[in-house]
Scaffold this active site. Sequence first.
Site, PDB file in Angstrom:
ATOM      1  CE  LYS A 239      12.170  -1.967  -3.788  1.00  0.00           C
ATOM      2  NZ  LYS A 239      12.614  -3.323  -4.130  1.00  0.00           N
ATOM      3  NE  ARG A 273      11.554  -6.360   1.888  1.00  0.00           N
ATOM      4  CZ  ARG A 273      11.857  -5.068   1.886  1.00  0.00           C
ATOM      5  NH1 ARG A 273      11.395  -4.287   0.918  1.00  0.00           N
ATOM      6  NH2 ARG A 273      12.610  -4.556   2.836  1.00  0.00           N
TER       7      ARG A 273
END
Length: 295
Positions: A239, A273
């Site tokens: 991210k 995740r």
Amino acid sequence: MADLNAGLADKGTNFSQTHSIRCGGLSLDLSKPAVMGILNVTPDSFFDGGNYITATQIIDRAGEMLNQGASIIDVGALSTRPNTTGGTAEEESGRLIPAIELLAGHFPGVIISADTYRASVARQAVEAGAAIINDISGGTMDDEMSRFIAVSNAAYVLMHIKGTPATMQENPEYTDVVAEVSAFFEKQLQPYISVGKENIILDPGFGFGKNLYDNYRLLARLKEFANSYFPLLVGVSRKSMINQVLQIRPAEALNGTTVLNTIALINGASILRVHDVKEAIEAAKLVELLKDNNL
Ligand code: 7PM
């Protein structure tokens, strides 16, 4: 965070003593950290770049992640990247439901998670074999979602978002991001606490309506959430909270991802995740040894 336990306090237990959660007809072992592998079936996903669209590609990629140690395959058919609206329910279910049917048929007993904020899609996904609904809106984008989840045996990932994917990164501001995310969890948990639903996973939603410092504050103070009745999921894989700091592209962010996953594990995350299952499993194994109370 003590309040998060209020409705369940009479059960005389908390998550640290239960170590597993029910996912439809399956059970997810959380006596050690679990890894959720990301499987995008969107044409425009930001890292896997729209691979894994054909049936063979879906099976191969899921099989690879399972071999590497994933406990969950998270299937997403809608882009939730900042500044997008994502697509219609029909476009989403048209990609998602066949993928879930395919995976459920090919890997019986494997926990399949459906990444959707739409109740109608969630219902179809569970019928197709999904055991977890991963809702990036925490119930805020579809009023029907909590009604469905409250009566479903599927587990539910309740993620925090501030705003919607279309607007969330415009200028998010918090007085205290940890307090605001906690208050969100308490509010959004109410429909489930009132019916005694226990198989819920909380997720602070890294990158969803947070600036860089908010994301690091949440990671630094993750333990304040980890004390709750519910297990914690963390999604930082490749991210911008990594890429922005290191001035790199998502494709270069595996090392940074492993660093942040390690911190998340130390701070109490139960589920990671990730795009890269092998590296996440390695981090989990090493941190588990560190946490071993026989040291
Ligand atoms: C573009 C930007 C594409 C961001 C995809 C993303 C999470 C999630 C996502 C998370 C849970 C990504 C995100 N992130 N579900 N779905 N938690 N529960 O990087 O952090 O995969 S989409």
